[in-house]
Scaffold this active site. Structure first.
Site, mmCIF file in Angstrom:
data_model
loop_
_atom_site.group_PDB
_atom_site.id
_atom_site.type_symbol
_atom_site.label_atom_id
_atom_site.label_comp_id
_atom_site.label_asym_id
_atom_site.label_seq_id
_atom_site.Cartn_x
_atom_site.Cartn_y
_atom_site.Cartn_z
ATOM 1 N N ASP A 1 -2.517 2.213 4.475
ATOM 2 C CA ASP A 1 -2.418 1.872 2.775
ATOM 3 C C ASP A 1 -3.280 2.375 2.278
ATOM 4 O O ASP A 1 -4.532 1.623 2.854
ATOM 5 C CB ASP A 1 -1.994 0.187 2.953
ATOM 6 C CG ASP A 1 -1.853 -0.195 1.875
ATOM 7 O OD1 ASP A 1 -1.694 0.489 1.058
ATOM 8 O OD2 ASP A 1 -1.404 -1.152 1.734
ATOM 9 N N ASP B 1 1.202 5.516 -2.404
ATOM 10 C CA ASP B 1 -0.216 5.432 -1.231
ATOM 11 C C ASP B 1 -0.340 4.663 -0.441
ATOM 12 O O ASP B 1 -1.135 3.924 0.839
ATOM 13 C CB ASP B 1 -1.971 4.671 -2.505
ATOM 14 C CG ASP B 1 -0.775 3.565 -2.748
ATOM 15 O OD1 ASP B 1 0.391 3.007 -2.330
ATOM 16 O OD2 ASP B 1 -1.502 2.723 -3.124
ATOM 17 N N GLU B 2 0.735 4.446 0.050
ATOM 18 C CA GLU B 2 1.662 3.797 1.713
ATOM 19 C C GLU B 2 2.418 4.298 1.969
ATOM 20 O O GLU B 2 3.349 4.753 1.787
ATOM 21 C CB GLU B 2 2.265 2.492 1.269
ATOM 22 C CG GLU B 2 1.200 1.089 0.684
ATOM 23 C CD GLU B 2 2.781 -0.039 1.025
ATOM 24 O OE1 GLU B 2 2.513 -0.439 1.604
ATOM 25 O OE2 GLU B 2 2.531 -0.028 -0.510
#
Lengths: 375, 390
Positions: free
Chosen positions: B14, B108-109
């Site tokens: 993350d 973003d993960e």
């Protein structure tokens, strides 16, 4: 307008024209069949504006047709078919009056709302004198062995039809969807030495074949700049030609390939089917491609593999000449060609795993198929 | 559902305050300051808040006006999605160099399945460390990583020591980590379910342990069975890499309804470019194109079309997407809040050859290759198709 006709003839005529009547018309009038009665008999006409079909029942002879009053009526095709299906074989009387079509028989009577014949699109039926003549069985063969390869999608313009090429007594039919191509050669009668190059909608040809009957010996094909008419004794199929340029098919039919195989048609078909059992319910290229491994002095080995399903390997006796090679094909494309090939042995030839393969059966049938890429 | 595997190792990566961190990377003068990424217009919301701003109570999805009340000194910058997308692609390229089993959760993960890679890559915690180092080295950004026996625990773990965290949760740690967490942290517990759980007196994950599976099922249906497993730290969902995904999409929500169809269309083109680029990177082709359009009072429609054959050519996908959009806009355009494009009917594997190669398509393929290369080297912001691309 009023006539009486045995049910069987009406059913036959209606079935013939219903093939081109749209199921969901923009206007109700397009979902209708137009029936014209005259002392000569009845003519049924259905159209979707692209393809039209006219079918006749003559008053002469043993048809049992009686025209009481000449005239024209429109009847909703599906409703009329449904009514006739519910009737026993008996005479049916039809008439039309101000937007109502009446159907009467000993078993009952129906009054159906119908369109005005004046609203039905005008279809030009070309004069039958000109054109080329093809024997019924030859024409059926031409259509059966090419139509399956034509593009189904409307968006591939010029490919959603069958190219007919007439020159002298030679008639060629070609269909392709850009991935495979089917080519047939036949002969025809061409008394006026006409030359034609026309893309005919696939549907016009399949509808024509559908209505051909044993006593139709020949089919006459007449062309204009923008249309074609195919006439038999009782039926005329008229179609607008497909616009656009058909690709240069001669260029992609390979000749004198470096690698040639001769295989039993039935064994190849059975082998491909065995390998293709893995594909049940799979879609797209990836779920349908097989690898064919050719090697001199060895069986042809067909393999298939589907992620999460498994792998298949089938060996087929084969006479192969050339440098060994493994090529991928969409199994369906090869099977569809084998289904219409005729002779016991087919030949298959190609130059490389990226170039088209040619399947032929020695009976004027040639099929070209592009491989799928394999690593 | 995957079988339960002994010694399973899943990573959750993350990125820390991703948008805000990218801004601080590009504009050093912002570093150390409370930063809000989002629109400062009326009704604007916070897309990301830097850790400095979070100390004041700012968080993402908060109305901008509220965030600014919490932290009047915060710097507000307008989001630059294309730049974030570009950084995201760099991060994913790093992740994919470690394992083919990378499942993106958002920009973003991601999850990584590391089960069975110990011999090849070393123990999972070391891989996690290596990923963090490479992300920092190659992008200048920090990531928090959770290592655990399943996806649920890995996601919990990555959050425990943010930012720049690395937390390993072993089977034996499950109770210690999980039981004190609020029930909202369970997968599938949204505000409504949370309210019901609270009413029933369940506030912490540990509280749910008191209920047996039948009870949970009775009250929450299938989800109840799922909660029963999750509150015991059990989760057997597989990591599904994008290559096996059934669709691939890109969408964005505008800060305000966009009233100009041309503006929406231009943004749609960017989504198509993004999706096409991702298809190509993963060696996939799509036969389906669907658009998602939200307008008015959160009315959302999807419109789809099918192509004759699978493609990864931007121009072919754009032609299809543009015609869907133009038809919708032609029937009655309404100001748009969200626009997105999804590629479906994903195909992989062998590609059917063409008898009559389309010279236009070949030209477009070469164009795609050239653009992909430029964007890989200099970033997605550097070059785009103009509005006259159709």
């Amino acid at each position: 307008m009023k006539f009486t006709c045995p049910r069987t003839h009406l059913v036959e005529a209606l079935a013939a024209v219903s093939g081109v009547v749209p199921t969901r018309g923009i206007k109700e009038v397009f979902e209708s069949v137009r029936i014209e009665a005259s002392p000569e008999g009845l003519t049924f006409l259905g159209t979707d504006l692209e393809v039209s079909l006219r079918f006749s029942i003559p008053a002469k002879g043993t048809t049992g047709l009686e025209v009481a009053e000449s005239g024209v009526l429109l009847a909703p095709a599906r409703r009329l078919t449904a009514i006739l299906h519910e009737l026993p074989d008996e005479p049916v009387t039809m008439s039309w009056n101000k937007g109502t079509c009446t159907v009467k028989s000993p078993s009952g009577s129906w009054r159906i709302t119908a369109g005005d014949p004046a609203d039905f699109p005008a279809i030009d039926v070309p004069a039958a004198a000109e054109g080329i003549e093809v024997e019924r069985e030859v024409l059926k063969d031409l259509v059966l062995r090419t139509s399956f390869a034509a593009a189904r999608e409307k968006m591939r313009y010029a490919l959603n039809g069958i190219l007919l090429l007439a020159r002298g007594t030679e008639l060629q039919a070609v269909a392709t969807d850009g991935r495979r191509l089917s080519h047939m050669q036949a002969s025809c009668r061409n008394p006026r030495g006409e030359q034609h190059r026309a893309i005919v909608p696939t549907r016009a040809m399949t509808q024509l074949v559908r209505v051909l009957r044993d006593d139709d010996e020949v089919v006459r094909l007449s062309f204009t700049e923008s249309s074609v008419a195919a006439s038999t004794g009782r039926a005329v199929v008229m179609a607008r030609l497909v616009e656009g340029t058909f690709p240069n098919f001669e260029e992609v039919i390979p000749v004198n390939c470096e690698k040639k195989a001769r295989i039993s048609r039935l064994e190849l078909e059975a082998g491909l089917r065995r390998a293709a059992v893995l594909f049940a319910s799979r879609e797209g290229v990836s779920g349908n491609s097989v690898r064919l491994k050719f090697e001199e002095g060895e069986d042809l080995v067909v393999t298939a593999s589907v992620a999460d399903v498994g792998e298949a390997r089938v060996a087929i006796p084969c006479e192969f000449k050339g440098k060994g090679e493994e090529v991928g094909y969409n199994a369906t494309f090869v099977l569809e060609a084998l289904a219409v090939a005729k002779e016991e042995t087919v030949s298959f030839e190609f130059n490389s795993r990226q170039s088209p393969g040619k399947l032929s059966d020695g009976s004027h049938f040639t099929y070209v198929v592009m491989p799928v890429s394999i690593d | 559902m995957a079988q339960r595997v002994e010694g399973r190792r899943v990573l959750h990566v993350d990125m820390d305050a991703f948008y805000a961190s990218v801004e601080m990377l590009d504009f050093p003068e912002l570093r150390g300051k409370p930063l809000l990424v989002g629109s400062d217009r009326p009704r604007g919301v916070v897309a990301a808040a830097s850790y400095e701003a979070r100390k004041f109570g700012c968080r993402s999805a908060q109305p901008m006006a509220v965030a600014k009340r919490h932290c009047p000194s915060a710097v507000v910058v307008f989001p630059r999605m294309a730049r974030y997308q570009e950084m995201s692609e760099r991060v994913f390229a790093i992740l994919e160099s470690f394992s083919p089993l990378v499942e993106p959760l958002s920009i973003d993960e991601a999850f990584l399945e590391l089960t069975g890679t110990e011999r090849l890559l070393g123990p999972a915690p070391e891989v996690a460390r290596a990923i963090k180092d490479r992300v920092r080295g190659e992008t200048g950004l920090t990531a928090s990583v959770g290592v655990a026996p399943n996806k649920f625990l890995a996601k919990i773990a990555s959050d425990l020591e943010k930012p720049d965290g690395l937390v390993v949760v072993e089977e034996g740690d499950v109770d210690r980590v999980l039981l004190p967490l609020p029930v909202e942290r369970l997968w599938g517990v949204g505000p409504k379910t949370a309210a019901r759980l609270h009413e029933m007196g369940f506030h912490r994950v540990g509280d749910l342990r008191a209920l047996d599976e039948a009870r949970l099922r009775e009250r929450f249906g299938e989800a109840g069975a799922h909660f029963f497993l999750l509150c015991r730290g059990r989760d057997e969902r597989p990591v599904v890499p994008v290559g096996e995904a059934k669709s691939l999409g890109s969408e964005n929500t505008f800060e305000e309804d966009v009233e100009d169809p041309a503006e929406v269309r231009a943004v749609l083109l960017e989504h198509v470019e993004t999706v096409a680029r991702r298809l190509r990177r993963h060696g996939l082709r799509a036969r389906g194109v669907s658009l998602k359009i939200r307008y008015g009072k959160f009315e959302t429609i999807t419109r789809a079309a099918t192509l004759p054959e699978g493609t990864d050519v931007t121009a072919a996908l754009w032609k299809c997407a543009a015609s869907i959009f133009d038809r919708w806009a032609g029937e009655g355009f309404r100001p748009v809040r969200l626009i997105g494009m999804t590629a479906g009917h994903i195909e992989t594997g062998p590609r059917q050859g063409s008898l009559f190669p389309d010279t236009e398509e070949r030209r477009q393929k070469r164009l795609d290759e050239a653009l992909d290369e430029i964007q890989a080297r200099f970033g997605t912001r550097t070059i785009h198709r103009g509005p006259g691309s159709d």
